[in-house]
Scaffold this motif. Structure first.
Motif, PDB file in Angstrom:
ATOM      1  N   UNK A 194       0.823  -1.205   0.000  1.00  0.00           N
ATOM      2  CA  UNK A 194       0.000   0.000   0.000  1.00  0.00           C
ATOM      3  C   UNK A 194       0.865   1.267   0.000  1.00  0.00           C
ATOM      4  N   UNK A 195       2.067   1.164   0.526  1.00  0.00           N
ATOM      5  CA  UNK A 195       2.996   2.293   0.470  1.00  0.00           C
ATOM      6  C   UNK A 195       3.303   2.646  -0.981  1.00  0.00           C
ATOM      7  N   UNK A 196       3.479   1.630  -1.809  1.00  0.00           N
ATOM      8  CA  UNK A 196       3.774   1.854  -3.227  1.00  0.00           C
ATOM      9  C   UNK A 196       2.582   2.456  -3.971  1.00  0.00           C
ATOM     10  N   UNK A 197       1.396   2.265  -3.449  1.00  0.00           N
ATOM     11  CA  UNK A 197       0.207   2.867  -4.048  1.00  0.00           C
ATOM     12  C   UNK A 197      -0.038   4.292  -3.538  1.00  0.00           C
ATOM     13  N   UNK A 198       0.201   4.500  -2.259  1.00  0.00           N
ATOM     14  CA  UNK A 198      -0.122   5.787  -1.658  1.00  0.00           C
ATOM     15  C   UNK A 198       0.901   6.877  -1.954  1.00  0.00           C
ATOM     16  N   UNK A 199       2.183   6.527  -2.039  1.00  0.00           N
ATOM     17  CA  UNK A 199       3.204   7.544  -2.299  1.00  0.00           C
ATOM     18  C   UNK A 199       2.968   8.300  -3.612  1.00  0.00           C
ATOM     19  N   UNK A 200       2.771   7.613  -4.746  1.00  0.00           N
ATOM     20  CA  UNK A 200       2.508   8.368  -5.979  1.00  0.00           C
ATOM     21  C   UNK A 200       1.192   9.150  -5.920  1.00  0.00           C
ATOM     22  N   UNK A 201       0.192   8.589  -5.235  1.00  0.00           N
ATOM     23  CA  UNK A 201      -1.091   9.292  -5.130  1.00  0.00           C
ATOM     24  C   UNK A 201      -0.930  10.598  -4.350  1.00  0.00           C
ATOM     25  N   UNK A 202      -0.219  10.545  -3.231  1.00  0.00           N
ATOM     26  CA  UNK A 202      -0.004  11.761  -2.451  1.00  0.00           C
ATOM     27  C   UNK A 202       0.897  12.741  -3.190  1.00  0.00           C
ATOM     28  N   UNK A 203       1.869  12.248  -3.901  1.00  0.00           N
ATOM     29  CA  UNK A 203       2.750  13.122  -4.669  1.00  0.00           C
ATOM     30  C   UNK A 203       1.960  13.835  -5.769  1.00  0.00           C
ATOM     31  N   UNK A 204       1.102  13.094  -6.459  1.00  0.00           N
ATOM     32  CA  UNK A 204       0.259  13.694  -7.483  1.00  0.00           C
ATOM     33  C   UNK A 204      -0.687  14.721  -6.866  1.00  0.00           C
ATOM     34  N   UNK A 205      -1.243  14.404  -5.724  1.00  0.00           N
ATOM     35  CA  UNK A 205      -2.127  15.342  -5.010  1.00  0.00           C
ATOM     36  C   UNK A 205      -1.370  16.607  -4.638  1.00  0.00           C
ATOM     37  N   UNK A 206      -0.144  16.443  -4.188  1.00  0.00           N
ATOM     38  CA  UNK A 206       0.677  17.592  -3.819  1.00  0.00           C
ATOM     39  C   UNK A 206       0.965  18.472  -5.031  1.00  0.00           C
ATOM     40  N   UNK A 207       1.263  17.837  -6.174  1.00  0.00           N
ATOM     41  CA  UNK A 207       1.543  18.594  -7.394  1.00  0.00           C
ATOM     42  C   UNK A 207       0.298  19.304  -7.925  1.00  0.00           C
ATOM     43  N   UNK A 208      -0.849  18.672  -7.797  1.00  0.00           N
ATOM     44  CA  UNK A 208      -2.074  19.280  -8.334  1.00  0.00           C
ATOM     45  C   UNK A 208      -2.612  20.409  -7.445  1.00  0.00           C
ATOM     46  N   UNK A 209      -2.168  20.473  -6.195  1.00  0.00           N
ATOM     47  CA  UNK A 209      -2.608  21.539  -5.293  1.00  0.00           C
ATOM     48  C   UNK A 209      -1.775  22.803  -5.420  1.00  0.00           C
ATOM     49  N   UNK A 210      -0.730  22.774  -6.214  1.00  0.00           N
ATOM     50  CA  UNK A 210       0.123  23.967  -6.340  1.00  0.00           C
ATOM     51  C   UNK A 210      -0.553  25.066  -7.057  1.00  0.00           C
TER      52      UNK A 210
END
Length: 143
Positions: free
Chosen positions: A127-143
């Motif tokens: 689940x770490x491998x699934x959540x890390x890219x999801x949170x990274x994408x979320x972080x990039x889209x909130x900029x």
């Protein structure tokens, strides 16, 4: 947090995941490791103490989950990500362990692939491998 400190802490936490994996045979009861390594298509399932297996799977899942939460905190430092990860990991374990126990009680009569992969999700920090890219994408889209 300093970039170098983040890298060092993340590296240490990933190393902890490797240590958990390296010493899993000594630390945790899991007769299914040998079963899935060998002729699982042609042999009967080994005798399994279901309660002992479930407790050790829970303990291993908790260890992996704590390290996962640590990695997510170090990389993102957001409480909402940490809360979501905690609830997600808790809910995922409850669903996966119930399904796994039901399949285990049926001796994998309907096939071995589903229990094999459910077991993988429980004992490895996938689940770490699934959540890390999801949170990274979320972080990039909130900029």
């Amino acid at each position: 947090m300093n970039k170098y400190i983040k890298i060092i802490l993340t590296s240490i936490l990933v190393l902890v995941l490797f240590v958990i994996r390296a010493f899993s045979a000594e630390l945790f009861y899991d007769p299914l490791i040998e079963y899935f390594k060998n002729d699982y298509l042609y042999t009967k399932m080994p005798e399994i103490d279901i309660w002992h297996l479930m407790i050790d799977m829970l303990f291993r899942y908790i260890l992996n989950s704590l390290v996962t939460l640590g990695i997510i905190w170090v990389l993102f430092q957001r409480k909402d990500y940490l809360k979501f990860t905690g609830f997600f990991l808790m809910a995922a374990f409850m669903v996966l362990i119930v399904v796994f126990v039901l399949l285990l009680r049926d001796q994998f009569e309907n096939g071995y692939l589903l229990p094999f992969y459910i077991r993988r999700f429980i004992i490895h920090p996938l689940f770490l491998l699934l959540l890390l890219p999801a949170f990274y994408f979320q972080k990039l889209s909130n900029r």
